[in-house]
Motif scaffolding. Structure first.
Motif, PDB file in Angstrom:
ATOM      1  N   LEU A 112      -4.396   8.475  -9.295  1.00 44.09           N
ATOM      2  CA  LEU A 112      -5.089   7.693  -8.271  1.00 44.09           C
ATOM      3  C   LEU A 112      -5.782   6.476  -8.876  1.00 44.09           C
ATOM      4  CD1 LEU A 112      -5.979   7.494  -5.304  1.00 44.09           C
ATOM      5  CD2 LEU A 112      -7.887   9.022  -5.857  1.00 44.09           C
ATOM      6  N   MET A 113      -6.239   6.595 -10.125  1.00 40.73           N
ATOM      7  CA  MET A 113      -6.945   5.491 -10.770  1.00 40.73           C
ATOM      8  C   MET A 113      -6.038   4.286 -11.004  1.00 40.73           C
ATOM      9  SD  MET A 113     -10.110   5.958 -11.125  1.00 40.73           S
ATOM     10  CE  MET A 113     -10.483   4.715 -12.347  1.00 40.73           C
ATOM     11  N   GLN A 114      -4.737   4.462 -10.896  1.00 39.09           N
ATOM     12  CA  GLN A 114      -3.827   3.317 -11.002  1.00 39.09           C
ATOM     13  C   GLN A 114      -3.944   2.404  -9.783  1.00 39.09           C
ATOM     14  OE1 GLN A 114       0.153   4.800 -11.821  1.00 39.09           O
ATOM     15  NE2 GLN A 114      -0.630   6.326 -13.252  1.00 39.09           N
ATOM     16  N   SER A 115      -4.570   2.914  -8.728  1.00 39.05           N
ATOM     17  CA  SER A 115      -4.863   2.118  -7.527  1.00 39.05           C
ATOM     18  C   SER A 115      -6.372   2.180  -7.302  1.00 39.05           C
ATOM     19  CB  SER A 115      -4.124   2.684  -6.307  1.00 39.05           C
ATOM     20  OG  SER A 115      -2.734   2.782  -6.551  1.00 39.05           O
ATOM     21  N   PRO A 116      -7.140   1.414  -8.078  1.00 43.30           N
ATOM     22  CA  PRO A 116      -8.602   1.562  -8.060  1.00 43.30           C
ATOM     23  C   PRO A 116      -9.243   1.353  -6.697  1.00 43.30           C
ATOM     24  CG  PRO A 116      -7.935  -0.381  -9.325  1.00 43.30           C
ATOM     25  CD  PRO A 116      -6.708   0.408  -9.062  1.00 43.30           C
ATOM     26  N   LYS A 117      -8.677   0.457  -5.885  1.00 41.48           N
ATOM     27  CA  LYS A 117      -9.266   0.243  -4.558  1.00 41.48           C
ATOM     28  C   LYS A 117      -9.067   1.468  -3.679  1.00 41.48           C
ATOM     29  CE  LYS A 117      -9.561  -4.744  -3.856  1.00 41.48           C
ATOM     30  NZ  LYS A 117      -9.112  -5.889  -3.021  1.00 41.48           N
ATOM     31  N   LEU A 118      -7.909   2.108  -3.792  1.00 41.56           N
ATOM     32  CA  LEU A 118      -7.659   3.326  -3.027  1.00 41.56           C
ATOM     33  C   LEU A 118      -8.620   4.425  -3.473  1.00 41.56           C
ATOM     34  CD1 LEU A 118      -6.077   5.020  -1.011  1.00 41.56           C
ATOM     35  CD2 LEU A 118      -4.350   5.427  -2.787  1.00 41.56           C
ATOM     36  N   TYR A 119      -8.830   4.538  -4.781  1.00 36.04           N
ATOM     37  CA  TYR A 119      -9.761   5.534  -5.319  1.00 36.04           C
ATOM     38  C   TYR A 119     -11.165   5.326  -4.756  1.00 36.04           C
ATOM     39  CZ  TYR A 119     -12.959   7.608  -8.767  1.00 36.04           C
ATOM     40  OH  TYR A 119     -13.979   8.303  -9.364  1.00 36.04           O
ATOM     41  N   ALA A 120     -11.675   4.095  -4.859  1.00 36.19           N
ATOM     42  CA  ALA A 120     -13.038   3.818  -4.413  1.00 36.19           C
ATOM     43  C   ALA A 120     -13.172   3.991  -2.901  1.00 36.19           C
ATOM     44  CB  ALA A 120     -13.434   2.401  -4.821  1.00 36.19           C
ATOM     45  N   THR A 121     -12.169   3.519  -2.156  1.00 32.33           N
ATOM     46  CA  THR A 121     -12.235   3.618  -0.696  1.00 32.33           C
ATOM     47  C   THR A 121     -12.144   5.064  -0.245  1.00 32.33           C
ATOM     48  OG1 THR A 121     -11.151   1.461  -0.561  1.00 32.33           O
ATOM     49  CG2 THR A 121     -11.226   2.765   1.445  1.00 32.33           C
ATOM     50  N   PHE A 122     -11.312   5.838  -0.921  1.00 32.79           N
ATOM     51  CA  PHE A 122     -11.191   7.254  -0.579  1.00 32.79           C
ATOM     52  C   PHE A 122     -12.519   7.981  -0.768  1.00 32.79           C
ATOM     53  CE2 PHE A 122     -10.634  11.488  -2.541  1.00 32.79           C
ATOM     54  CZ  PHE A 122     -10.266  12.187  -1.402  1.00 32.79           C
ATOM     55  N   LEU A 123     -13.197   7.749  -1.893  1.00 27.84           N
ATOM     56  CA  LEU A 123     -14.465   8.440  -2.138  1.00 27.84           C
ATOM     57  C   LEU A 123     -15.536   7.993  -1.147  1.00 27.84           C
ATOM     58  CD1 LEU A 123     -14.747   8.746  -6.027  1.00 27.84           C
ATOM     59  CD2 LEU A 123     -13.802  10.335  -4.367  1.00 27.84           C
ATOM     60  N   LEU A 124     -15.515   6.713  -0.801  1.00 24.94           N
ATOM     61  CA  LEU A 124     -16.472   6.250   0.210  1.00 24.94           C
ATOM     62  C   LEU A 124     -16.174   6.897   1.554  1.00 24.94           C
ATOM     63  CD1 LEU A 124     -18.803   4.526   1.093  1.00 24.94           C
ATOM     64  CD2 LEU A 124     -17.244   2.586   1.341  1.00 24.94           C
ATOM     65  N   TRP A 125     -14.885   7.031   1.879  1.00 30.62           N
ATOM     66  CA  TRP A 125     -14.521   7.722   3.127  1.00 30.62           C
ATOM     67  C   TRP A 125     -15.043   9.164   3.113  1.00 30.62           C
ATOM     68  CZ3 TRP A 125     -11.102  11.959   3.213  1.00 30.62           C
ATOM     69  CH2 TRP A 125     -10.858  12.469   4.494  1.00 30.62           C
ATOM     70  N   LEU A 126     -14.904   9.843   1.973  1.00 35.06           N
ATOM     71  CA  LEU A 126     -15.411  11.214   1.881  1.00 35.06           C
ATOM     72  C   LEU A 126     -16.918  11.258   2.140  1.00 35.06           C
ATOM     73  CD1 LEU A 126     -13.731  13.001  -1.177  1.00 35.06           C
ATOM     74  CD2 LEU A 126     -13.455  13.520   1.248  1.00 35.06           C
ATOM     75  N   PHE A 180       0.830  -1.194   0.000  1.00 35.72           N
ATOM     76  CA  PHE A 180       0.000   0.000   0.000  1.00 35.72           C
ATOM     77  C   PHE A 180       0.871   1.253   0.000  1.00 35.72           C
ATOM     78  CE2 PHE A 180      -3.376   2.355   2.666  1.00 35.72           C
ATOM     79  CZ  PHE A 180      -4.037   2.766   1.529  1.00 35.72           C
ATOM     80  N   GLU A 181       1.917   1.221   0.823  1.00 38.28           N
ATOM     81  CA  GLU A 181       2.829   2.360   0.937  1.00 38.28           C
ATOM     82  C   GLU A 181       3.611   2.566  -0.354  1.00 38.28           C
ATOM     83  OE1 GLU A 181       6.272   3.976   4.045  1.00 38.28           O
ATOM     84  OE2 GLU A 181       5.272   2.051   4.357  1.00 38.28           O
ATOM     85  N   SER A 182       3.970   1.474  -1.034  1.00 37.21           N
ATOM     86  CA  SER A 182       4.731   1.581  -2.281  1.00 37.21           C
ATOM     87  C   SER A 182       3.931   2.255  -3.386  1.00 37.21           C
ATOM     88  CB  SER A 182       5.179   0.188  -2.741  1.00 37.21           C
ATOM     89  OG  SER A 182       4.076  -0.584  -3.180  1.00 37.21           O
ATOM     90  N   GLN A 183       2.593   2.273  -3.257  1.00 34.30           N
ATOM     91  CA  GLN A 183       1.737   2.949  -4.226  1.00 34.30           C
ATOM     92  C   GLN A 183       1.626   4.455  -3.941  1.00 34.30           C
ATOM     93  OE1 GLN A 183      -2.048   0.957  -4.102  1.00 34.30           O
ATOM     94  NE2 GLN A 183      -1.168  -1.057  -4.474  1.00 34.30           N
ATOM     95  N   GLY A 184       2.292   4.907  -2.885  1.00 37.08           N
ATOM     96  CA  GLY A 184       2.234   6.320  -2.532  1.00 37.08           C
ATOM     97  C   GLY A 184       1.107   6.660  -1.589  1.00 37.08           C
ATOM     98  N   ALA A 185       0.407   5.626  -1.093  1.00 33.34           N
ATOM     99  CA  ALA A 185      -0.746   5.881  -0.238  1.00 33.34           C
ATOM    100  C   ALA A 185      -0.357   6.413   1.132  1.00 33.34           C
ATOM    101  CB  ALA A 185      -1.561   4.597  -0.074  1.00 33.34           C
ATOM    102  N   ASP A 186       0.949   6.296   1.491  1.00 35.96           N
ATOM    103  CA  ASP A 186       1.376   6.819   2.787  1.00 35.96           C
ATOM    104  C   ASP A 186       1.150   8.321   2.890  1.00 35.96           C
ATOM    105  OD1 ASP A 186       3.386   6.820   0.735  1.00 35.96           O
ATOM    106  OD2 ASP A 186       4.830   7.507   2.219  1.00 35.96           O
TER     107      ASP A 186
END
Length: 530
Positions: free
Chosen positions: A238-252, A200-206
């Motif tokens: 962000l779309m290169q990590s689709p789960k991060l994209y979807a989870t982020f919008l749900l968090w918002l 997760f961190e390697s994708q820049g999510a940190d």
């Protein structure tokens, strides 16, 4: 006149029978769907609707997946290669006041490269969304929940990824003891979670986890002309990590639901939220997550928020959620595969019947810029579906240049508020200090005996000393941002007093520990006092 904009509705276009098709502001918080195959005009429709919301004083959030929605911040141009078509379309629709115009915009970016960074804390994200993000199974999710509970009970603030890693290590080291208190803690499961965090961190999510944490009310702003701010999330990377994209919008969405007061059915929405590539949210989602999405969508309308899903295929949206989408714009679908045929059938059955329109046939014949439209009437009933020519946007169709983006960012009302990360003492630092103190104490006992060790002064500063230092540092940092803003002539949203207060409370929360205050810190501090 027929095409003149009315301030109590969104002009969607003109039906083939000559009827004006509108989205009523009073019903805009009843959610909606914009669907259609690639290249049929969904993005242009979204842009036209978003800019009309802005003109009527309604703030908007949307994700710029392909990089072309940023053009909403700039006025269209008569030199644009399709300008003649846009102007002719406006004329055909009877829009007598059509003129190119820009919209007030703020750019955001999880990575902080193409806009202001958006950060949250690990605690605010919570174990359910993190488990979804990392693709954990039920057993691993249970261990993650134990890690959060352990952090709560020991007053450990979970702010960034190193904090979660440190707590997971502590759980693994004390697995036997914790298993008796919370349930089985498998070291194998802890190891799996840690590996997922590294990936997760390697994708820049940190960069998404940290402080200053984003204040959700910053999405709900007007400019000095009373127009709603258009919040544009740069999502191409962000779309290169689709789960991060979807989870982020749900968090918002969850943050909006928790932060906003109940307003019932207002005359116009408080905020309109466009969720592009909506299928990413629902793919492989566990039932618990789908239930959460359904709950948020069902209840958030009473907070004055309208949620509009954008997807290529209407059957991407689960039935329980699709049933809550009252306003629909359906662009063309192609019947190339059995799934496409099911989508056409499903879309046809969701509309209120028009005896003069064979929806199943027309939906495959729609041209670019045409759509089947059905919205909620004043009494809340769905309108009869109509084949509609969609209104053209007045802003630019296409991306902005790096220079244009930089100029827009330079006049942002949030200049200096989020751009610099703050790293204060939290779980990772507290656990590291405890380990260091324990090692030093053991060495002293071995060298000098227990009595000497007991008589030695404490190695770590007291709670109040830490709070004072944290407040002083935070105030100095925030005051520096304000002074710099005054020198450069830019506006700054930094507040030394509120920043200092947050630092004090956060440090005290870290020091006190205990189950009750730990949950208070995660639930209240993460929201009200951020």
């Amino acid at each position: 006149m027929l095409g003149v904009l009315h301030m109590d509705d969104i002009y969607l276009g003109l039906a083939s029978n000559g009827e004006r098709q509108v989205l009523r502001l009073r019903r805009a918080n009843r959610h909606g769907l914009i669907a259609g195959a690639t290249g049929t005009g969904k993005t242009v429709t979204l842009q036209g609707i978003a800019e009309q919301f802005s003109m009527r004083g309604v703030p908007v959030f949307m994700a710029d997946v392909k990089g072309d929605l940023a053009g909403i911040s700039m006025a269209g141009s008569p030199t644009f290669k399709h300008a003649a078509s846009l102007e002719q379309r406006a004329k055909d629709l009877g829009i007598t006041d059509y003129a190119y115009a820009d919209n007030p915009a703020v750019f955001w970016d999880l990575y902080g490269e193409s806009g202001h960074p958006i950060r949250t804390t690990i605690s605010e994200m919570g174990p359910l969304l993190l488990a979804r993000l990392m693709g954990l199974n039920e057993t691993q999710e249970g261990v993650l929940n134990i890690a959060f509970r352990y952090a709560d009970d020991n007053g450990l603030l979970l702010i960034d990824l190193p904090d979660l890693q440190a707590v997971l290590m502590a759980c693994a080291e004390n697995a036997s003891e914790l298993s008796g208190k919370y349930g089985n803690v498998s070291k194998a499961s802890v190891g799996t979670i840690q590996r997922q965090l590294l990936a997760f961190e390697s994708q820049g999510a940190d960069r998404f986890f940290g402080e200053p944490a984003f204040e959700i009310n910053d999405f709900i702003k007007l400019d000095d002309q009373g127009r709603g701010m258009v919040n544009i999330l740069a999502a191409d990377k962000l779309m290169q990590s689709p789960k991060l994209y979807a989870t982020f919008l749900l968090w918002l969405l969850s943050e909006l639901f928790e932060a906003l007061p109940e307003v019932g059915d207002p005359d116009k929405p408080v905020l309109v939220f466009f969720f592009d590539e909506a299928h990413l949210l629902f793919e492989d989602a566990p039932k618990a997550l789908l239930d959460k999405v359904e709950q948020v969508v069902r209840l958030i309308r009473s907070k004055g928020v309208g949620v509009y899903f954008i997807s290529q295929n209407p059957i991407d949206i689960p039935e329980k959620i699709a049933g809550q989408l009252g306003n629909r714009v359906q662009h063309a679908l192609r019947a190339f595969t059995p799934r496409d045929q099911r989508a056409i059938k499903a879309a046809s059955e969701t509309f209120r019947i028009n005896k003069d329109l064979d929806v199943g046939t027309v939906i495959t014949e729609l041209k670019v810029g045409e759509a089947l439209v059905s919205t909620l009437n004043e009494d809340g009933s769905p309108s009869i579906v109509q084949r509609t020519m969609i209104t053209p946007p007045r802003s630019r169709l296409g991306p902005v240049t790096p220079k244009e983006r930089a100029i827009i960012q330079s006049i942002s009302p949030f200049e200096g508020k989020y751009d610099t990360a703050v790293n204060r003492e939290s779980a990772a630092e507290v656990l590291a200090q405890k380990a260091s103190d324990a090692a030093a104490a053991a060495q002293q006992v071995e060298a000098e005996g227990e009595d000497a060790q007991r008589a030695a002064p404490r190695r770590t500063t007291s709670m109040w000393e830490k709070a004072g230092k944290a407040a002083a540092g935070a105030v100095a940092s925030s005051a520096g941002a304000v002074i710099a803003a005054k020198i450069t002539g830019k506006r700054s949203s930094a507040s030394p007093m509120s920043t200092g207060l947050t630092a004090v409370v956060g440090t005290i929360a870290t020091s006190i520990g205990g189950q009750a205050f730990g949950r208070f810190a995660r639930g209240i501090m993460g929201g009200l006092l951020r």
